[in-house]
Enzyme design. Structure first.
Site, mmCIF file in Angstrom:
data_model
loop_
_atom_site.group_PDB
_atom_site.id
_atom_site.type_symbol
_atom_site.label_atom_id
_atom_site.label_comp_id
_atom_site.label_asym_id
_atom_site.label_seq_id
_atom_site.Cartn_x
_atom_site.Cartn_y
_atom_site.Cartn_z
ATOM 1 N N LYS A 84 -12.184 -0.744 0.604
ATOM 2 C CA LYS A 84 -11.358 0.073 -0.289
ATOM 3 C C LYS A 84 -12.026 0.127 -1.667
ATOM 4 O O LYS A 84 -12.962 0.873 -1.866
ATOM 5 C CB LYS A 84 -9.930 -0.458 -0.310
ATOM 6 C CG LYS A 84 -9.239 -0.283 1.044
ATOM 7 C CD LYS A 84 -7.817 -0.745 1.045
ATOM 8 C CE LYS A 84 -7.096 -0.371 2.331
ATOM 9 N NZ LYS A 84 -7.667 -0.918 3.560
ATOM 10 N N HIS A 123 -5.303 -4.158 -1.211
ATOM 11 C CA HIS A 123 -5.135 -3.102 -2.204
ATOM 12 C C HIS A 123 -5.097 -3.644 -3.635
ATOM 13 O O HIS A 123 -4.851 -2.888 -4.570
ATOM 14 C CB HIS A 123 -3.863 -2.305 -1.899
ATOM 15 C CG HIS A 123 -3.965 -1.508 -0.646
ATOM 16 N ND1 HIS A 123 -4.456 -0.222 -0.614
ATOM 17 C CD2 HIS A 123 -3.680 -1.837 0.640
ATOM 18 C CE1 HIS A 123 -4.447 0.221 0.643
ATOM 19 N NE2 HIS A 123 -3.976 -0.739 1.414
ATOM 20 N N SER A 153 0.784 -1.232 0.000
ATOM 21 C CA SER A 153 0.000 0.000 0.000
ATOM 22 C C SER A 153 0.813 1.279 0.000
ATOM 23 O O SER A 153 0.334 2.315 -0.451
ATOM 24 C CB SER A 153 -0.937 0.012 1.208
ATOM 25 O OG SER A 153 -0.192 -0.002 2.423
#
Length: 396
Positions: free
Chosen positions: A243, A213, A185
């Site tokens: 996310k 991610h 990340s």
């Protein structure tokens, strides 16, 4: 207040502030979109993990409201008593299909996944090989398991092979696992999964990929494991639903037996109330959107490439990112904090990241363009970067 506690807090907070390591929390007034409002000022938002812009998607909001009307605002119990709703089963079936596995299990957060899954399988008689840049939740999950933790140099396959060989051939451990982020990340680089699988097969390692991610970003949205076509080679696929998916929660995807075991052995599943109905339905709808089209995924990458190129041409150090995550590496912590504050004054919200999130001396502003940004927004952001970068002598 206890004198001892008061002295501890005062001393440590003062030290953080003096060294540029104190994190000031900004309050967002309204939704977290491509633009946000803080202290009444509208800012271009480059610090959100809302990669695909789904956190404000109308379809997700509509189904979430409908689920609240039909199922209530909370699940009412842990999954093992009567907190498993039909919505949870629908979601887990969709997750398994999306990730290309036999089954999946949903948790309350991605952090919870790593606390749950690692300690449910690994114990004091085992060893875990862990990439040195793995997320804090992985580190804490490893510690909770009480397994021997063996740190592996970041994405160093020679080091992984040597340490895997030593751990397996020592005869000290019943099981050996290798854990890595799929996408890292802070730097945006991607795990070398094909080489990892090769080493894992050679030494019979359990493989564990945290794709927080990568889900929604890699593999046309299906994740880093799918990007490399290794769904049948990776034992644990872990991820977050907060996310790119735009809601909240986390998941583990794998074989049916693995998921069945987690349902009886992972403590966050057993002892914490399950995902709320509205969130659960919104997540399932987000997966439907990603399955229907790659439009959001493609726009995310287009914007990421555009911002990267612009920052690079200005002369910023953007590291070696392989994804839309784009760090501007400043180095000194105080300068990094100052840089971020000046950007904010110029209308761009790009949060400074300093120790302990990244190693000392590698402070950076982490930029995250999303599918919701327009080219005009990115151009405005680049103009602010140029002005502030020259003002602080970061670029010429």
């Amino acid at each position: 207040m206890s004198n001892v506690l008061n002295e501890f807090l005062t001393t440590n907070l003062t030290e953080l502030k003096e060294n540029g390591l104190y994190n000031e929390i900004n309050v967002v007034q309204g939704a977290n979109g491509a633009k946000i409002t803080i202290d009444g000022k509208e800012l271009i938002n480059l610090s959100s993990n809302n990669y695909l812009g789904l956190a404000t998607n109308e379809r997700l909001k509509t189904v979430a409201k409908q689920a609240i009307d039909s199922h209530g605002v909370g699940a009412g119990a842990v999954r093992t008593i009567n907190g498993t709703l039909d919505l949870h089963i629908e979601l887990e079936e969709a997750l398994a299909k999306f990730k290309g596995t036999e089954a999946a299990i949903a948790y309350q957060s991605g952090f919870n996944c790593n606390m749950a899954a690692i300690s449910a399988v690994m114990n004091k008689n085992d060893a875990i090989l862990s990439d040195e840049l793995n997320h804090a939740s992985i580190i804490d999950g490893c510690r909770l398991s009480k397994a021997k933790i063996i740190r592996v140099n970041h994405s160093d396959m020679a080091d992984l092979r040597a340490k895997a060989k030593a751990a397996v051939e020592s005869g000290l451990y019943n099981k050996v696992m290798y854990i890595t982020d799929g996408v890292f990340s802070m730097d945006g680089d991607v795990a070398k999964l094909p080489e990892i699988v090769e080493i894992a097969q050679e030494f019979d390692l359990i493989t564990y990929v945290d794709d927080a991610h990568g889900s929604g970003v890699m593999g046309k949205g299906a994740g880093t494991v799918k990007h490399f076509g290794l769904q049948d080679k990776i034992d644990f696929q872990i991820g977050t639903l907060s996310k790119a998916i735009g809601v909240v929660g986390g998941y583990v995807a794998g074989t049916k037996d693995l998921i069945d075991w987690l349902k009886v052995a992972s403590r966050p599943f057993l002892f914490s109330t399950s995902l709320a109905p509205g969130d659960t339905k919104a997540i399932t709808e987000a997966l439907s959107i990603l399955t229907e089209s790659t439009e959001l995924h493609d726009k995310l990458w287009e914007n990421g490439d555009y911002l990267k190129q612009g920052l690079k041409e200005l002369g910023f150090d953007i590291g070696h990112s392989e994804t839309p995550i784009t760090p501007c590496i400043i180095g000194d912590e105080k300068t990094t904090q100052q840089f971020s504050k000046r950007l904010m004054e110029e209308g761009v919200y790009a949060k400074s990241i300093v120790f302990p999130t990244v190693p000392k001396g590698t402070g950076r502003v982490r930029n995250m363009p999303t599918a919701a940004h327009t080219t005009d927004m990115l151009d405005e952001a680049l103009a602010a970067y140029a002005k502030v970068g020259r003002e602080l002598n970061i670029i010429k």
